[in-house]
Design an enzyme around this catalytic site. Structure first.
Site, short mmCIF file in Angstrom:
data_model
loop_
_atom_site.label_atom_id
_atom_site.label_comp_id
_atom_site.label_asym_id
_atom_site.label_seq_id
_atom_site.Cartn_x
_atom_site.Cartn_y
_atom_site.Cartn_z
N LYS A 1 16.11 36.59 49.63
CA LYS A 1 15.67 36.33 50.99
C LYS A 1 16.98 35.98 51.80
O LYS A 1 17.10 36.36 53.14
CB LYS A 1 14.81 35.25 50.98
N THR B 1 7.20 44.28 52.09
CA THR B 1 8.13 43.16 51.39
C THR B 1 9.22 42.52 52.20
O THR B 1 9.39 41.46 52.11
CB THR B 1 8.89 44.05 50.18
N GLY C 1 9.02 39.09 56.34
CA GLY C 1 9.42 37.89 56.59
C GLY C 1 10.93 37.73 56.90
O GLY C 1 11.31 36.99 57.68
N ASP C 2 11.67 38.49 56.01
CA ASP C 2 13.21 38.24 55.97
C ASP C 2 13.77 38.90 57.42
O ASP C 2 14.75 38.47 58.04
CB ASP C 2 13.86 38.87 55.00
#
Length: 306
Positions: free
Chosen positions: A40, A249, A252-253
């Site tokens: 992350k 995947t 969010g990052d």
């Protein structure tokens, strides 16, 4: 150029497609396989750097090939790795990622070296904290590292974005020192006890987080977008942008790295969130995590800014 300090995880992503997620005891034939930089913290650092911001990364890797590749990756992405250290015993972290035909994912993270970041590691980076316009951190490292990061940012009066993922308990005392918190629906529920399923329940959860002491709440809602709340009004829902999804995947990052960067650059939270939504939308059109983070020219073209 605004400076973003990311304190967080770096792991190597080991990814494969699968026709469906395996049941216990089941072996599934999948593919293709892809290996690349991740974590992350690492992903969010790449997201900010590719958008044109000056990024410093604080993390820890092992004395191994994956650790060597981490430094190569930071150099290639123009990320300052002055505060990336090597653990004498722990291996560089890894993430095992499966992505099914609906582009949903399952992830197992073995933090390795980045799970051993100490209080001293963070305090040694005080100069980077002092020079940063914003600090971005997550919960994919040691609790000691997270607590020290939040405490030091607060001491220096620096705005801090906490992405509470993967979920770990965070004390109310720490939350009072967080400027922006960015949970998804699951993390918001675990933090507040409220099941977030729509705008109304997102508002309820956000109100609880404000009562806990956070200044600004941004709850990411996947396909529904994100909900912003600071306690002064009823909040606002920013819709997501529809795209052809390849892999969710890194969404969010991409969002967090972009949000922190745009806030540091002086954008109002709503405008920063709109741009961060666009960055996340672009990221999911590509396969992978860090390699899928969009560049500034791609984002501007996507937003019709030339």
């Amino acid at each position: 150029m605004r400076k973003v300090l990311v304190v967080g995880s770096y792991v190597v992503d080991l990814m494969s497609r699968t026709p469906h997620m395996p049941s216990p005891g089941e072996t599934v034939l999948g593919g293709p396989f892809q290996m690349g930089p991740g974590g992350k913290g690492g992903n969010q650092a790449v997201a900010a750097a590719r958008l044109g911001y000056q990024v410093t990364m604080l993390t820890k890797v092992g004395h191994d090939t994956f650790g060597d590749e981490a430094f190569t990756n930071f150099k290639n992405e123009k990320i300052d790795a002055s505060y990336v250290s090597r653990h004498p015993e722990e291996a560089t972290g890894t993430a095992l990622i499966a992505v099914d035909e609906q582009s949903e994912n399952m992830i197992i993270v073995a933090p390795g070296a980045c799970g051993k970041i100490t209080k001293e590691d963070v305090l040694q980076a005080r100069k980077a904290f002092e020079e940063a316009d914003i600090i971005l951190t997550q919960l994919e490292t040691s609790q000691e590292a997270v607590e020290t990061t939040i405490e030091l940012a607060h001491e220096l009066g620096k705005p801090l974005v906490l992405n509470p993922a993967p979920f770990q308990p965070v004390s109310t005392d720490l939350l009072k020192k967080v400027t922006y918190i960015t949970p998804n629906e699951t993390e918001a529920r675990l933090l507040t006890g409220i099941h977030v399923v729509d705008e109304d329940t997102a508002r309820q959860a956000a109100k609880v987080l404000i009562e806990m002491g956070v200044d600004h709440v941004v709850i990411t809602l996947g396909k529904a977008g994100c909900f912003l709340f600071d306690g002064t009004d009823e909040g606002v829902l920013i819709p997501s942008i529809k795209v052809d999804v390849a892999d969710t995947t890194g969404a969010g990052d991409a969002f967090n790295g972009a949000l922190a960067s745009f806030v540091a650059d002086g954008y109002r939270l709503k405008e920063a969130a709109i741009r961060a939504n666009a960055a996340a939308a672009l990221a999911v059109t590509k396969w992978g995590t860090a390699p899928a983070m969009p560049y500034n020219h791609e984002l501007k073209a996507f937003l019709g800014e030339g």
